[in-house]
Design a protein around this motif. Structure first.
Motif, PDB file in Angstrom:
ATOM      1  N   PHE A  82       0.829  -1.203   0.000  1.00 53.42           N
ATOM      2  CA  PHE A  82       0.000   0.000   0.000  1.00 53.42           C
ATOM      3  C   PHE A  82       0.867   1.257   0.000  1.00 53.42           C
ATOM      4  N   ILE A  83       1.865   1.282   0.871  1.00 58.27           N
ATOM      5  CA  ILE A  83       2.779   2.429   0.938  1.00 58.27           C
ATOM      6  C   ILE A  83       3.542   2.573  -0.377  1.00 58.27           C
ATOM      7  N   GLY A  84       3.942   1.436  -0.953  1.00 60.65           N
ATOM      8  CA  GLY A  84       4.634   1.471  -2.236  1.00 60.65           C
ATOM      9  C   GLY A  84       3.770   2.092  -3.322  1.00 60.65           C
ATOM     10  N   GLY A  85       2.478   1.744  -3.330  1.00 60.63           N
ATOM     11  CA  GLY A  85       1.564   2.327  -4.310  1.00 60.63           C
ATOM     12  C   GLY A  85       1.446   3.834  -4.151  1.00 60.63           C
ATOM     13  N   ILE A  86       1.359   4.293  -2.903  1.00 58.56           N
ATOM     14  CA  ILE A  86       1.285   5.739  -2.640  1.00 58.56           C
ATOM     15  C   ILE A  86       2.552   6.433  -3.140  1.00 58.56           C
ATOM     16  N   ALA A  87       3.709   5.823  -2.874  1.00 58.88           N
ATOM     17  CA  ALA A  87       4.984   6.420  -3.292  1.00 58.88           C
ATOM     18  C   ALA A  87       5.126   6.459  -4.807  1.00 58.88           C
ATOM     19  N   LEU A  88       4.583   5.443  -5.482  1.00 54.25           N
ATOM     20  CA  LEU A  88       4.693   5.380  -6.940  1.00 54.25           C
ATOM     21  C   LEU A  88       3.713   6.312  -7.637  1.00 54.25           C
ATOM     22  N   ALA A  89       2.626   6.638  -6.969  1.00 57.92           N
ATOM     23  CA  ALA A  89       1.540   7.382  -7.610  1.00 57.92           C
ATOM     24  C   ALA A  89       1.951   8.740  -8.192  1.00 57.92           C
ATOM     25  N   PRO A  90       2.701   9.584  -7.472  1.00 53.04           N
ATOM     26  CA  PRO A  90       2.999  10.918  -8.031  1.00 53.04           C
ATOM     27  C   PRO A  90       3.671  10.880  -9.406  1.00 53.04           C
ATOM     28  N   PRO A  91       4.752  10.125  -9.604  1.00 52.73           N
ATOM     29  CA  PRO A  91       5.340  10.107 -10.953  1.00 52.73           C
ATOM     30  C   PRO A  91       4.448   9.419 -11.982  1.00 52.73           C
ATOM     31  N   LEU A  92       3.730   8.374 -11.565  1.00 51.93           N
ATOM     32  CA  LEU A  92       2.889   7.656 -12.517  1.00 51.93           C
ATOM     33  C   LEU A  92       1.721   8.513 -13.001  1.00 51.93           C
ATOM     34  N   LEU A  93       1.213   9.368 -12.135  1.00 44.55           N
ATOM     35  CA  LEU A  93       0.024  10.162 -12.457  1.00 44.55           C
ATOM     36  C   LEU A  93       0.356  11.580 -12.915  1.00 44.55           C
ATOM     37  N   ARG A  94       1.634  11.882 -13.036  1.00 45.88           N
ATOM     38  CA  ARG A  94       2.055  13.270 -13.290  1.00 45.88           C
ATOM     39  C   ARG A  94       1.360  13.874 -14.523  1.00 45.88           C
ATOM     40  N   ASN A  95       1.310  13.118 -15.606  1.00 51.42           N
ATOM     41  CA  ASN A  95       0.759  13.665 -16.855  1.00 51.42           C
ATOM     42  C   ASN A  95      -0.662  13.195 -17.145  1.00 51.42           C
ATOM     43  N   ILE A  96      -1.297  12.598 -16.153  1.00 54.65           N
ATOM     44  CA  ILE A  96      -2.653  12.093 -16.337  1.00 54.65           C
ATOM     45  C   ILE A  96      -3.661  13.210 -16.116  1.00 54.65           C
ATOM     46  N   LYS A  97      -4.586  13.346 -17.046  1.00 53.46           N
ATOM     47  CA  LYS A  97      -5.615  14.380 -16.945  1.00 53.46           C
ATOM     48  C   LYS A  97      -6.991  13.724 -16.721  1.00 53.46           C
ATOM     49  N   PRO A  98      -7.932  14.485 -16.181  1.00 56.56           N
ATOM     50  CA  PRO A  98      -9.268  13.929 -15.936  1.00 56.56           C
ATOM     51  C   PRO A  98      -9.938  13.471 -17.236  1.00 56.56           C
ATOM     52  N   GLY A  99     -10.890  12.573 -17.085  1.00 55.30           N
ATOM     53  CA  GLY A  99     -11.675  12.172 -18.234  1.00 55.30           C
ATOM     54  C   GLY A  99     -11.589  10.702 -18.593  1.00 55.30           C
ATOM     55  N   TYR A 100     -10.793   9.929 -17.874  1.00 50.91           N
ATOM     56  CA  TYR A 100     -10.593   8.521 -18.225  1.00 50.91           C
ATOM     57  C   TYR A 100     -11.803   7.667 -17.895  1.00 50.91           C
ATOM     58  N   PHE A 101     -12.666   8.118 -17.009  1.00 52.67           N
ATOM     59  CA  PHE A 101     -13.777   7.294 -16.574  1.00 52.67           C
ATOM     60  C   PHE A 101     -15.121   7.851 -17.021  1.00 52.67           C
ATOM     61  N   ARG A 102     -15.081   8.754 -18.001  1.00 53.32           N
ATOM     62  CA  ARG A 102     -16.326   9.281 -18.549  1.00 53.32           C
ATOM     63  C   ARG A 102     -16.650   8.585 -19.859  1.00 53.32           C
TER      64      ARG A 102
END
Length: 203
Positions: free
Chosen positions: A183-203
């Motif tokens: 769980f902690i690893g996922g939190i740590a990985l999230a910022p770089p993985l999501l850096r260029n992700i924009k809203p709209g993927y679930f619409r």
């Protein structure tokens, strides 16, 4: 976001990484636990996480437990969890980032398990650490990237994370450290993985 309405063929097409991981889970279970093929049984013995053997240089055991399970119910539970919670992230992150997130979170869970008691002859296996890593990414979105989630998804994620963490401490035979460090690893990985992700993927 978490409702699966695709046909089987569409699921394979849209989420090939998840489909492949689940196929590996089931295939290994069949070979190791149902057919008890000698080479497969040996693979399981070589692949199970074991703190003492890792301390002796068998570092592959930080990776291989992610794909091994203790019986049918364990295999099905983790595979079903991946079907529910993985597709949204595979779609959002793309194949390469999703693979990295899954493997690195699983490895983080196994490293945490090892670091707690490196010399212990403690064995563990299962994809739970990697799956809790996915929960960690969702948790990061819930608090730091709220724009990526709709309100209903945010509520569902919050409940799932709380229940998952509670059950980690209540259920027997659970690798608690594997769950927590995944769980902690996922939190740590999230910022770089999501850096260029924009809203709209679930619409």
């Amino acid at each position: 976001m978490f409702l699966r309405t695709e046909s089987f063929n569409d699921f394979l097409k849209f989420y090939p990484v998840i489909a492949f991981i689940i196929a590996v889970h089931i295939l290994l279970w069949l070979m190791m636990d149902v057919l008890s093929l000698p080479f497969a049984v040996e693979w399981k013995q070589l692949g199970v996480g074991n703190n003492y053997l890792i301390s002796q240089g068998e570092y592959w055991r930080l990776i291989t437990p992610i794909f091994l399970h203790a019986g049918l119910s364990h295999t099905l539970f983790n595979s079903f969890s991946l079907v529910l919670f993985g597709p949204a992230l595979e779609r959002m992150l793309g194949k390469t980032k999703f693979i990295l997130a899954y493997l690195l979170a699983g490895i983080a869970g196994n490293i945490g398990t090892y670091a707690a008691d490196p010399g212990a002859y403690y064995s563990h296996l299962g994809a739970s650490g990697a799956i809790f890593g996915l929960f960690g990414i969702y948790a990061y979105m819930l608090f730091a990237r709220k724009e990526l989630l709709d309100q209903v998804s945010s509520q569902i994620i919050g409940v799932i994370i709380v229940l998952g963490l509670i059950m980690t401490f209540l259920q027997p035979n659970i690798n608690v450290l594997g769950h927590l460090f995944g769980f902690i690893g996922g939190i740590a990985l999230a910022p770089p993985l999501l850096r260029n992700i924009k809203p709209g993927y679930f619409r």
